[in-house]
Each structure stands twice: as C-alpha cells, then as structure tokens.
Enzyme design. Sequence first.
Site, PDB file in Angstrom:
ATOM      1  N   HIS A 199       0.831  -1.206   0.000  1.00 59.24           N
ATOM      2  CA  HIS A 199       0.000   0.000   0.000  1.00 59.24           C
ATOM      3  C   HIS A 199       0.868   1.260   0.000  1.00 59.24           C
ATOM      4  O   HIS A 199       0.578   2.230  -0.710  1.00 59.24           O
ATOM      5  CB  HIS A 199      -0.925  -0.003   1.217  1.00 59.24           C
ATOM      6  CG  HIS A 199      -2.041  -0.996   1.127  1.00 59.24           C
ATOM      7  ND1 HIS A 199      -1.866  -2.344   1.312  1.00 59.24           N
ATOM      8  CD2 HIS A 199      -3.364  -0.824   0.862  1.00 59.24           C
ATOM      9  CE1 HIS A 199      -3.027  -2.975   1.178  1.00 59.24           C
ATOM     10  NE2 HIS A 199      -3.955  -2.075   0.905  1.00 59.24           N
TER      11      HIS A 199
ATOM     12  N   ASP B  21       8.405  -1.785   7.577  1.00 63.43           N
ATOM     13  CA  ASP B  21       7.783  -2.106   6.292  1.00 63.43           C
ATOM     14  C   ASP B  21       7.493  -0.840   5.491  1.00 63.43           C
ATOM     15  O   ASP B  21       7.710  -0.788   4.280  1.00 63.43           O
ATOM     16  CB  ASP B  21       6.476  -2.871   6.506  1.00 63.43           C
ATOM     17  CG  ASP B  21       6.674  -4.123   7.347  1.00 63.43           C
ATOM     18  OD1 ASP B  21       7.823  -4.589   7.443  1.00 63.43           O
ATOM     19  OD2 ASP B  21       5.683  -4.622   7.903  1.00 63.43           O
TER      20      ASP B  21
ATOM     21  N   HIS C 211       0.995  -2.969   9.308  1.00 62.46           N
ATOM     22  CA  HIS C 211       2.395  -3.173   8.941  1.00 62.46           C
ATOM     23  C   HIS C 211       3.276  -2.640  10.065  1.00 62.46           C
ATOM     24  O   HIS C 211       2.880  -1.745  10.824  1.00 62.46           O
ATOM     25  CB  HIS C 211       2.746  -2.446   7.639  1.00 62.46           C
ATOM     26  CG  HIS C 211       2.362  -3.203   6.409  1.00 62.46           C
ATOM     27  ND1 HIS C 211       3.119  -4.224   5.888  1.00 62.46           N
ATOM     28  CD2 HIS C 211       1.279  -3.069   5.600  1.00 62.46           C
ATOM     29  CE1 HIS C 211       2.522  -4.687   4.792  1.00 62.46           C
ATOM     30  NE2 HIS C 211       1.405  -4.016   4.605  1.00 62.46           N
TER      31      HIS C 211
END
Length: 346
Positions: free
Chosen positions: A218, A265, A261
């Site tokens: 994302h 990340d 996350h």
Amino acid sequence: MASSQVDSINAKKDGGIRHSGEKKPCPVHAPGSGDVKRGFRKSRNNDYVKISMKEAEVNRLPAEWWKTLLLFFYITFSMVLTTVVITAVHEKVPPKEEIPPLPDTFFEYIDRVKWAFTVTEVNGIVLVTVWLLQLFFFQHKSIVLRRYFFIAGTLYLYRCVTIYITTLPVPGMHMNCAPKLYGDFYGKFWRVLNLISGAGMSMTNTTIMCGDFLYSGHTMVLTLTYLFIKEYSPRSFWWYHLMCWLLSAVGVVCILVAREHYSVDVVVAYYITTRLFWFYHSLTTQCQCSPNNYLTKTWWNPLFNFMERNVKKPVPREYGWPKSWAPACLKNPCKKYSMVQSTRDE
C-alpha cells in the site's frame, strides 16, 4: 567600351558571366573556407545551408504502443507472481499465540484505530483515479504508462523477494489470518484468484492473508502514484500537488495507525519506491555513454534502453483532448484563427 569591360569584371566577381535578368546563384562553400562559428559554416553573405531532416528524426517522441502493451504484460506477471508468493508465505507465518508481534517504537506511542486502514485504501483509490484522469488528457500517455508499468512491476518483483526470504510475525493481535491449507493445491489456487479479484485490499472482503509485511504494498502504490502525478503535471499547480501529497501521506500514516504493517515495512517501501523512481528518471536525462554514469550498472538497464531508445528528449507536460475522442472544433482550435489572419493580411 569602358562600360562593357566593367560589366565583365563584375560578372567575374559574381562567379561567372550572367545574362541580364538572371538571379544570382547560391554561393558554394568550399571545405575549409569561410567563417566557422559555433559549428556552423558562415558564408560571405551570412547565408546558412539548410539541412533537410527526415520525419522520423524530427518526431522524437513516438508513441510505440506495442512497447506499452509488453510492459502491461510485465506488470501483470509481477502482480500475479506476488499473489502466488503471498499465498505460499502465508503457510509459514507462525501463530500469534506462539510468537507475538515484534516490538515497534511507533506502536508504543500510538494506539490502534480500527477504521484507519479503510482510510488508507480509500485514499489509494482516489489517488489512482486522479492519476488516471490526468493521464487521459496527457499527450504522451504511452511513454508515461510504460514507465509506470515498469517501475511498479519491478517493485512488485522486489517485494516478492523480500517477503519470501524473511517471514515476520503478525504486527498486531487483532489480525485473524486465514487458516493454513498446507498441501491443498486446489485451495491455494482459488486463494490466488481471490486475491487478484480483490486487488489485495481488505475492504473488498477478500481472505486475510498474512506474511506479506516487508515491505508494504500500500505504501508503494501511494508513494509511486504521487510521484508520477507530480512529475507529469504543471509545476504551477502547487495546490494540486499538495492535495495529492496529503492523500498519500495520510494514507501511509493510517497504515501504521491501523497496525497493518510494522514501521520498517513502511520505511523500506518508501525508500525503494523513491530511489527506483529517481534512478529511472535520472537515466532519462543523463548521457548513458558516459563511463562515470554508474546508474547504467543496474540489472534493468537493458530493458530501460529498449523502452527509451526512441525518446530523444524530455517528455513535455502537454495536455489536451485525445485526437480520437476530441470534437472537431477542439482538434485544431487555431485553424480558424489563422484563416482569419491570412484574410486580413491580404
């Protein structure tokens, strides 16, 4: 008698005997003679030799849609391979009851918000929609599209490597991962199709797959889409850039607030995405034949040369109606004006 002698002398100076009424011939430039300045050979009468160029040399930004189609297959392959790797890695994620989430500094100061990840995905949808609208009116969309396909596809390939070689435990106890299938090949196949149909978003009610944490997909999409929007839009549209930056930044922060996350990340995703974008566009503006250009050492440089071989100048930020879609009055708005001007001049 005297006048005829003068005429003959003038004729010799002009390069030969000329009959009355004839035009003066163009001067012939001998090699090594004349005035040379900045690479142009200058004659006595300040005339320059006109060099005709082929149409292919003048048109330095060919569309080459067939290359864009090949890069579309490239990003499609990368995305499908990513879903396959995610399905395989999901089987290796340890249960959260046995190995709890790793300590994260951001989680120590910010409490989890349930609806935050929905904000991330909504912002991503809005940002991609804005980018597609901008691309629709962009004059050189084929070149920019294949650049986007290549960078995004390469980032997905990198992501396949990082999530496969290191499997992290879930970042939060709230995550309910789908049951493991182990040797059920048929069930894994349907999971891959389920992920592809849902575009990897949780709001599409697809099965929650765990293990694809490092790095954040994302964050990659939000950052890359914003970079392309800013790069290929007018510099004076600061308000437009600010709006898109806010959509991207808020979406990235909400990933951490939702604890979908780890912080690492997001940081790694931002770093790899921005560097690959800047490396690629640096190559488009630098001489690749220079021995000091170390950007040409990248493994994807041959593919870059294939895509950018015929792009001989920077892509201008030109917008307008596509020629195949625009009404007749918008295809050439200056045609009627030029006809009126020529009538007035006559």
